[in-house]
Structures are given as structure tokens and as C-alpha cells.
Enzyme design. Structure first.
Site, PDB file in Angstrom:
ATOM      1  N   GLU A 124     122.107   4.603  46.274  1.00 32.51           N
ATOM      2  CA  GLU A 124     123.086   5.612  45.849  1.00 32.51           C
ATOM      3  C   GLU A 124     123.177   5.638  44.326  1.00 32.51           C
ATOM      4  OE1 GLU A 124     124.651   8.190  46.153  1.00 32.51           O
ATOM      5  OE2 GLU A 124     126.457   8.076  47.357  1.00 32.51           O
ATOM      6  N   ASP A 125     123.558   6.792  43.793  1.00 28.96           N
ATOM      7  CA  ASP A 125     123.731   6.883  42.346  1.00 28.96           C
ATOM      8  C   ASP A 125     124.991   6.151  41.894  1.00 28.96           C
ATOM      9  OD1 ASP A 125     125.435   8.738  43.553  1.00 28.96           O
ATOM     10  OD2 ASP A 125     124.739  10.459  42.399  1.00 28.96           O
ATOM     11  N   ASP A 128     132.048   5.210  44.156  1.00 33.59           N
ATOM     12  CA  ASP A 128     133.300   5.642  43.523  1.00 33.59           C
ATOM     13  C   ASP A 128     134.457   5.289  44.467  1.00 33.59           C
ATOM     14  OD1 ASP A 128     134.837   6.979  41.573  1.00 33.59           O
ATOM     15  OD2 ASP A 128     134.684   8.868  42.637  1.00 33.59           O
ATOM     16  N   PHE A 177     134.216  10.328  34.177  1.00 30.05           N
ATOM     17  CA  PHE A 177     133.205  11.139  34.846  1.00 30.05           C
ATOM     18  C   PHE A 177     131.896  11.060  34.075  1.00 30.05           C
ATOM     19  CE2 PHE A 177     130.967  14.691  36.596  1.00 30.05           C
ATOM     20  CZ  PHE A 177     131.338  14.637  37.934  1.00 30.05           C
ATOM     21  N   ARG A 190     121.582  16.831  35.472  1.00 31.94           N
ATOM     22  CA  ARG A 190     120.865  15.790  36.227  1.00 31.94           C
ATOM     23  C   ARG A 190     119.640  15.286  35.471  1.00 31.94           C
ATOM     24  NH1 ARG A 190     122.822  15.481  41.544  1.00 31.94           N
ATOM     25  NH2 ARG A 190     123.501  17.421  42.496  1.00 31.94           N
TER      26      ARG A 190
HETATM   27  P1  IMP Z   1     132.509   8.372  46.763  1.00 33.98           P
HETATM   28  O1  IMP Z   1     132.340   8.872  48.160  1.00 33.98           O
HETATM   29  O2  IMP Z   1     133.851   8.743  46.208  1.00 33.98           O
HETATM   30  O3  IMP Z   1     132.198   6.917  46.571  1.00 33.98           O
HETATM   31  O4  IMP Z   1     131.579   9.237  45.859  1.00 33.98           O
HETATM   32  C1  IMP Z   1     130.262   9.083  45.775  1.00 33.98           C
HETATM   33  C2  IMP Z   1     129.645  10.377  45.297  1.00 33.98           C
HETATM   34  O5  IMP Z   1     130.514  11.130  44.424  1.00 33.98           O
HETATM   35  C3  IMP Z   1     128.441  10.055  44.455  1.00 33.98           C
HETATM   36  O6  IMP Z   1     127.282   9.972  45.244  1.00 33.98           O
HETATM   37  C4  IMP Z   1     128.394  11.209  43.483  1.00 33.98           C
HETATM   38  O7  IMP Z   1     127.682  12.274  44.057  1.00 33.98           O
HETATM   39  C5  IMP Z   1     129.821  11.636  43.316  1.00 33.98           C
HETATM   40  N1  IMP Z   1     130.412  11.073  42.066  1.00 33.98           N
HETATM   41  C6  IMP Z   1     131.351  10.114  41.958  1.00 33.98           C
HETATM   42  N2  IMP Z   1     131.648   9.850  40.669  1.00 33.98           N
HETATM   43  C7  IMP Z   1     130.855  10.661  39.933  1.00 33.98           C
HETATM   44  C8  IMP Z   1     130.687  10.852  38.516  1.00 33.98           C
HETATM   45  O8  IMP Z   1     131.319  10.226  37.648  1.00 33.98           O
HETATM   46  N3  IMP Z   1     129.747  11.774  38.157  1.00 33.98           N
HETATM   47  C9  IMP Z   1     129.013  12.485  39.051  1.00 33.98           C
HETATM   48  N4  IMP Z   1     129.152  12.349  40.376  1.00 33.98           N
HETATM   49  C10 IMP Z   1     130.065  11.439  40.821  1.00 33.98           C
HETATM   50 MG    MG Z   2     125.700  11.538  45.219  1.00 32.67          MG
END
Ligand code: IMP
Ligand code: MG
Length: 204
Positions: A124-125, A128, A177, A190
Site C-alpha cells: 500500500e502507498d 492512514d 496531506f 502521482r
Molecule cells: P485509509 O483507509 O484511511 O487508511 O486510507 C488509505 C488510502 O487513503 C490510501 O491508500 C490513499 O489512497 C488515501 N490517502 C490517505 N492519506 C493520503 C494522503 O496524505 N495523500 C494521498 N492519499 C492519501
Molecule cells: Mg491508495
């Protein structure tokens, strides 16, 4: 141990400008990313003990990280991609530069190979709130892999809503962010080679 980046609020950050893109603040440079990705690759190689691995990248954000990471891993490896969307973002929220991860995650593309009995590493990138990872973990464990690990480039521990963690973390970052190196804001940025913070995106 994941490197901690940008927690010192008094540290000055360099403004960077890419082509016509407005000013962004540099958070993690391409050199730092390359160095840390090589370390993660070494760790994965050693932990895998010569067994083959299937990397599963989460589109689209993890595509660039996955492509760099797999080249640093010296075991027999294949890779596949999965895609999810988050539901319930209020209409117009992205245009207003507000952003949130909402509770509902839906699979839009599944893997194309059987993961049963395989050593799977989900890539995963960014981790969060943890909602996406919790959803994907449950889904992929349903395939009955032999082992299951998670590699994330970035971890924003301050925003966690569910208690999920990754086995391999590139960098821990503060609650800001970020864009670049695969990460987007409304599909932009990206292709930036570095990871930058984008001003005026309010996290809710
Ligand atoms: P989570 O489900 O809240 O953990 O979010 C994960 C997904 O939210 C990541 O795979 C990203 O696509 C997106 N995301 C969360 N934080 C950021 C950020 O700071 N920049 C860009 N995308 C984010
Ligand atoms: Mg993502």
C-alpha cells in the site's frame, strides 16, 4: 524501524516546483525513498527465507512503490494488483480541498491469480485511518494464503481509526496531506518523483 519524517515542526522545508505545478513542500526526497526501499527489500528478502512471494499492490497509489520495491527483493516473486474505492465522500468535497477516508470500502478489481497457499505481501502507498487495510486484510486472508504480510511506504499513525499495523513501514509521517511518488490529490501529482505536502487540504 521506520524512519520518522517531518515531525519537527520547526524544521524548515524546501519549496519545490515541478513544471507548471504550484509550489509544494518537499517532505521525503527521491534519494531518501530509494535508500529506504532498498532497506525494506533487504528485510523482505531475509524474512522470506528463500520462499517465493506474491506482491499484491493497491492501485493506483502503490504502483510506483511496488515497482521499485520488487526490484530490491531477491526471492522468486510475482506481482498482482487490486483496486478499491472509498464511499461516502460528500459531494464536492474534493473541489473544496477537504478530504476524509470514510468507512465504506468497496473492491473494484480483484487479483487475477489464486493466493491460496502463497506467501502474500500486500503493498500500500499509505496507511492512514486503517479502514482500507482492515478491509483488504480480511478479504485476502479469505484466500487462505500460506503467510500474509503488509508493506506500506508511509504511515500516518495520528489518524488511525482501526487498530491495524503494517509489517514493513517506509516512513512515519505527521498528519499532513501528501502527494507524489504514486500518491494523488484528485488524480494529480502521482508522477512527482519526491513526496511533498500539499497546502490547504484540510483533513477531517
Ligand atoms: P485509509 O483507509 O484511511 O487508511 O486510507 C488509505 C488510502 O487513503 C490510501 O491508500 C490513499 O489512497 C488515501 N490517502 C490517505 N492519506 C493520503 C494522503 O496524505 N495523500 C494521498 N492519499 C492519501
Ligand atoms: Mg491508495
Amino acid at each position: 524501524m521506520a524512519e520518522e519524517i517531518g515531525f519537527n515542526a520547526t524544521a524548515s522545508r524546501t519549496s519545490v516546483r515541478y513544471c507548471s505545478v504550484e509550489d509544494l513542500q518537499l517532505l521525503i526526497s527521491r534519494d531518501q525513498i530509494a535508500k529506504r526501499t532498498a532497506e525494506l527489500g533487504k528485510q523482505i528478502t531475509s524474512d522470506s527465507k528463500g520462499e517465493p512471494v506474491v506482491f499484491v499492490g493497491v492501485l493506483k497509489g502503490a504502483a510506483i512503490f511496488l515497482s521499485d520495491l520488487v526490484r530490491q527483493v531477491q526471492v522468486d516473486a510475482t506481482f498482482d494488483f487490486i483496486s478499491v474505492t472509498s464511499y461516502g465522500i460528500p459531494a464536492g468535497a474534493k473541489q473544496e480541498k477537504t478530504w476524509d477516508s470514510t468507512g465504506e470500502v468497496r473492491l473494484t478489481k480483484d487479483v487475477e491469480q489464486s493466493l491460496r497457499g502463497k506467501n502474500v505481501i500486500l503493498v500500500e502507498d499509505i496507511l492512514d485511518t486503517g479502514l482500507t487495510l482492515a478491509f483488504l486484510k480480511r478479504l485476502l486472508l479469505g484466500h487462505q494464503p500460506r503467510s500474509f504480510r503488509v508493506a506500506v511506504l508511509l504511515d500516518k499513525p495520528a489518524r488511525r481509526k482501526l487498530a491495524v499495523e503494517a509489517d514493513y513501514v517506509g516512513f512515519k509521517i505527521p498528519d499532513e496531506f501528501v502527494v507524489g511518488y504514486g500518491l494523488d490529490y484528485a488524480e494529480r501529482y502521482r508522477n512527482l518523483p519526491d513526496i511533498c505536502t500539499l497546502a490547504n487540504v484540510s483533513l477531517s
